[in-house]
Motif scaffolding. Structure first.
Motif, PDB file in Angstrom:
ATOM      1  N   PHE A  91     -13.548 -31.571  -7.066  1.00  0.00           N
ATOM      2  CA  PHE A  91     -14.600 -32.529  -6.737  1.00  0.00           C
ATOM      3  C   PHE A  91     -13.950 -33.850  -6.349  1.00  0.00           C
ATOM      4  N   ILE A  92     -14.295 -34.346  -5.181  1.00  0.00           N
ATOM      5  CA  ILE A  92     -13.775 -35.635  -4.732  1.00  0.00           C
ATOM      6  C   ILE A  92     -14.737 -36.733  -5.155  1.00  0.00           C
ATOM      7  N   VAL A  93     -14.203 -37.741  -5.856  1.00  0.00           N
ATOM      8  CA  VAL A  93     -15.012 -38.865  -6.318  1.00  0.00           C
ATOM      9  C   VAL A  93     -14.374 -40.175  -5.888  1.00  0.00           C
ATOM     10  N   TYR A  94     -15.075 -41.264  -6.107  1.00  0.00           N
ATOM     11  CA  TYR A  94     -14.635 -42.593  -5.677  1.00  0.00           C
ATOM     12  C   TYR A  94     -15.447 -43.610  -6.476  1.00  0.00           C
ATOM     13  N   PRO A  95     -15.035 -44.866  -6.521  1.00  0.00           N
ATOM     14  CA  PRO A  95     -15.772 -45.849  -7.318  1.00  0.00           C
ATOM     15  C   PRO A  95     -17.247 -45.927  -6.924  1.00  0.00           C
ATOM     16  N   GLY A  96     -18.114 -45.824  -7.931  1.00  0.00           N
ATOM     17  CA  GLY A  96     -19.545 -45.892  -7.687  1.00  0.00           C
ATOM     18  C   GLY A  96     -20.196 -44.568  -7.364  1.00  0.00           C
ATOM     19  N   PHE A  97     -19.466 -43.444  -7.485  1.00  0.00           N
ATOM     20  CA  PHE A  97     -20.066 -42.136  -7.192  1.00  0.00           C
ATOM     21  C   PHE A  97     -21.178 -41.829  -8.185  1.00  0.00           C
ATOM     22  N   GLU A  98     -22.093 -40.953  -7.781  1.00  0.00           N
ATOM     23  CA  GLU A  98     -23.193 -40.524  -8.650  1.00  0.00           C
ATOM     24  C   GLU A  98     -22.667 -39.488  -9.639  1.00  0.00           C
ATOM     25  N   LEU A  99     -22.685 -39.839 -10.906  1.00  0.00           N
ATOM     26  CA  LEU A  99     -22.090 -38.978 -11.938  1.00  0.00           C
ATOM     27  C   LEU A  99     -22.720 -37.594 -11.966  1.00  0.00           C
ATOM     28  N   LEU A 100     -24.037 -37.503 -11.825  1.00  0.00           N
ATOM     29  CA  LEU A 100     -24.715 -36.210 -11.905  1.00  0.00           C
ATOM     30  C   LEU A 100     -24.329 -35.284 -10.753  1.00  0.00           C
ATOM     31  N   ASP A 101     -23.866 -35.849  -9.644  1.00  0.00           N
ATOM     32  CA  ASP A 101     -23.410 -35.018  -8.524  1.00  0.00           C
ATOM     33  C   ASP A 101     -22.225 -34.152  -8.918  1.00  0.00           C
ATOM     34  N   THR A 102     -21.458 -34.608  -9.892  1.00  0.00           N
ATOM     35  CA  THR A 102     -20.316 -33.822 -10.367  1.00  0.00           C
ATOM     36  C   THR A 102     -20.597 -33.159 -11.711  1.00  0.00           C
ATOM     37  N   SER A 103     -21.170 -33.921 -12.647  1.00  0.00           N
ATOM     38  CA  SER A 103     -21.371 -33.365 -13.995  1.00  0.00           C
ATOM     39  C   SER A 103     -22.349 -32.204 -13.993  1.00  0.00           C
ATOM     40  N   GLY A 104     -23.383 -32.256 -13.123  1.00  0.00           N
ATOM     41  CA  GLY A 104     -24.334 -31.148 -13.054  1.00  0.00           C
ATOM     42  C   GLY A 104     -23.678 -29.849 -12.608  1.00  0.00           C
ATOM     43  N   PRO A 105     -23.052 -29.825 -11.413  1.00  0.00           N
ATOM     44  CA  PRO A 105     -22.363 -28.604 -10.994  1.00  0.00           C
ATOM     45  C   PRO A 105     -21.243 -28.179 -11.937  1.00  0.00           C
ATOM     46  N   ILE A 106     -20.496 -29.147 -12.476  1.00  0.00           N
ATOM     47  CA  ILE A 106     -19.420 -28.781 -13.392  1.00  0.00           C
ATOM     48  C   ILE A 106     -19.987 -28.063 -14.614  1.00  0.00           C
ATOM     49  N   SER A 107     -21.130 -28.497 -15.109  1.00  0.00           N
ATOM     50  CA  SER A 107     -21.757 -27.808 -16.242  1.00  0.00           C
ATOM     51  C   SER A 107     -22.114 -26.372 -15.883  1.00  0.00           C
ATOM     52  N   VAL A 108     -22.492 -26.143 -14.630  1.00  0.00           N
ATOM     53  CA  VAL A 108     -22.799 -24.781 -14.184  1.00  0.00           C
ATOM     54  C   VAL A 108     -21.532 -23.925 -14.192  1.00  0.00           C
ATOM     55  N   PHE A 109     -20.454 -24.458 -13.618  1.00  0.00           N
ATOM     56  CA  PHE A 109     -19.226 -23.659 -13.507  1.00  0.00           C
ATOM     57  C   PHE A 109     -18.584 -23.421 -14.874  1.00  0.00           C
ATOM     58  N   THR A 110     -18.589 -24.424 -15.742  1.00  0.00           N
ATOM     59  CA  THR A 110     -18.059 -24.194 -17.087  1.00  0.00           C
ATOM     60  C   THR A 110     -18.988 -23.278 -17.879  1.00  0.00           C
ATOM     61  N   GLY A 111     -20.286 -23.344 -17.579  1.00  0.00           N
ATOM     62  CA  GLY A 111     -21.223 -22.425 -18.207  1.00  0.00           C
ATOM     63  C   GLY A 111     -20.949 -20.985 -17.809  1.00  0.00           C
ATOM     64  N   ALA A 112     -20.547 -20.795 -16.543  1.00  0.00           N
ATOM     65  CA  ALA A 112     -20.189 -19.445 -16.083  1.00  0.00           C
ATOM     66  C   ALA A 112     -18.955 -18.947 -16.826  1.00  0.00           C
ATOM     67  N   ASN A 113     -17.984 -19.832 -17.029  1.00  0.00           N
ATOM     68  CA  ASN A 113     -16.801 -19.442 -17.806  1.00  0.00           C
ATOM     69  C   ASN A 113     -17.195 -19.037 -19.228  1.00  0.00           C
ATOM     70  N   ARG A 114     -18.125 -19.788 -19.809  1.00  0.00           N
ATOM     71  CA  ARG A 114     -18.580 -19.470 -21.162  1.00  0.00           C
ATOM     72  C   ARG A 114     -19.273 -18.111 -21.199  1.00  0.00           C
ATOM     73  N   ALA A 115     -20.124 -17.843 -20.200  1.00  0.00           N
ATOM     74  CA  ALA A 115     -20.837 -16.565 -20.142  1.00  0.00           C
ATOM     75  C   ALA A 115     -19.859 -15.408 -19.995  1.00  0.00           C
ATOM     76  N   LEU A 116     -18.809 -15.619 -19.223  1.00  0.00           N
ATOM     77  CA  LEU A 116     -17.787 -14.579 -19.090  1.00  0.00           C
ATOM     78  C   LEU A 116     -17.073 -14.356 -20.412  1.00  0.00           C
TER      79      LEU A 116
END
Length: 323
Positions: A6-31
């Protein structure tokens, strides 16, 4: 492992990264629950590396673009931000030096929300159909005419390019990626774990009819629209709506169109068909759905659904129902 960056920069929208990251880490957990190894490895990268502060004041640790470019990335996604935070990024030459090459090497790349503007400035969206935040659709289309902007979709998949609309739709897009990478069952398990109401498909509009109308309408029509959505199974002809609004039919029609951009009949049909898609995803029969949304008999419902969406409701249910 599948490497996500995920590419970020000062002032980025946190949910733009934290939301998808929660999905991908959730997939790891389900596995892991089923005894399988994790599939996703996740990195955050920025122009210079180090801590980067989001618009909400939360800082994240990142690698530099130059450092990260030494390793292959399977999925590359750019976060969005408000315009005042995007402008410095668009003027920074370091992005042009590293991001296009990373995107070309990635199995897929894309953006969340207004991150599409950064990709467009780098020439990575030319000739593609994309989604972005509703507020960025018009400026993106006007500034980059080689890009086809879909103002309605929650997310768009165009070859290797994945783009999502506003903020939380990054979660919907991430779930679709998990379904593609692993399985629909894993994506469904993640959605359930995150207590999401439903896995929203990309074709669904950024706005429900209620939200879209409330954005445009004066408060008297917002109240009427809320009543319409609560009574979709009832007769909703213009005379009844005009009476409820306390206006003559002609005046009601004129003011409703001016306020919402749609005729009353078009709005009611849109609301009914939008509700119908959600009911079909729950596996309800065509007859039951037709009654629920006020489009009985079922033949009338089927004709309206296919005319609007280009697909028979029975086939739509087979494709999307979560039995």
């Amino acid at each position: 492992m599948h490497r996500l960056a995920f590419i970020v920069y000062p002032g980025f929208e946190l949910l733009d990264t934290s939301g998808p990251i929660s999905v991908f880490t959730g997939a790891n957990r389900a596995l892991g629950v089923s005894g399988k190894p994790p599939f996703y490895a996740i990195d955050l990268i920025s122009a210079a590396g180090g801590p980067v502060t989001s618009s909400s004041g939360v800082a994240v640790h990142t690698q530099s673009l130059e450092e990260r470019s030494r390793e292959a990335v399977d999925t590359l996604l750019v976060a969005g931000a408000e315009s005042e935070h995007l402008l410095p990024v668009l003027a920074d030459s370091v992005w042009a030096a590293w991001v296009p090459d990373l995107a070309r090497k990635a199995r897929r790349f894309g953006s969340v929300c207004s991150g599409a503007i950064i990709l467009a400035r780098l020439g990575l969206l030319d000739g593609h159909r994309v989604a972005t935040h509703w507020d960025a659709c018009t400026p993106l289309a006007a500034t980059f005419p080689a890009v086809t902007v879909d103002p309605d979709a929650l997310y768009v998949v165009d070859g290797r390019l994945w783009t999502s609309a506003g903020v939380t739709t990054g979660i919907d897009m991430a779930l679709a990626m998990v379904a593609q990478d692993l399985s629909a069952d894993i994506a469904g398990a993640v959605a359930k774990r995150l207590v999401l109401y439903a896995r929203r498909p990309g074709y669904q509009s950024q706005f429900s009819p209620l939200l879209q109308a409330q954005v445009k309408a004066d408060s008297p029509f917002a109240d009427l629209i809320a009543w319409i959505l609560a009574n979709l199974g009832s007769p909703l002809e213009v005379p009844r709506l005009a009476e409820r609004a306390g206006l003559s039919e002609r005046t009601f029609h004129r003011k409703f169109v001016a306020a919402t951009g749609q005729t009353p009949a078009r709005f009611v049909e849109t609301a009914r068909l939008d509700a119908a898609r959600m009911l079909l995803c729950r596996g309800l029969s065509l007859k039951s759905v037709a009654v629920e949304v006020g489009l009985s008999p079922a033949t009338r419902f089927c004709e309206a659904f296919e005319r609007r969406f280009g697909i028979a409701p029975r086939l739509f249910r087979e494709m999307h129902a979560e039995f």
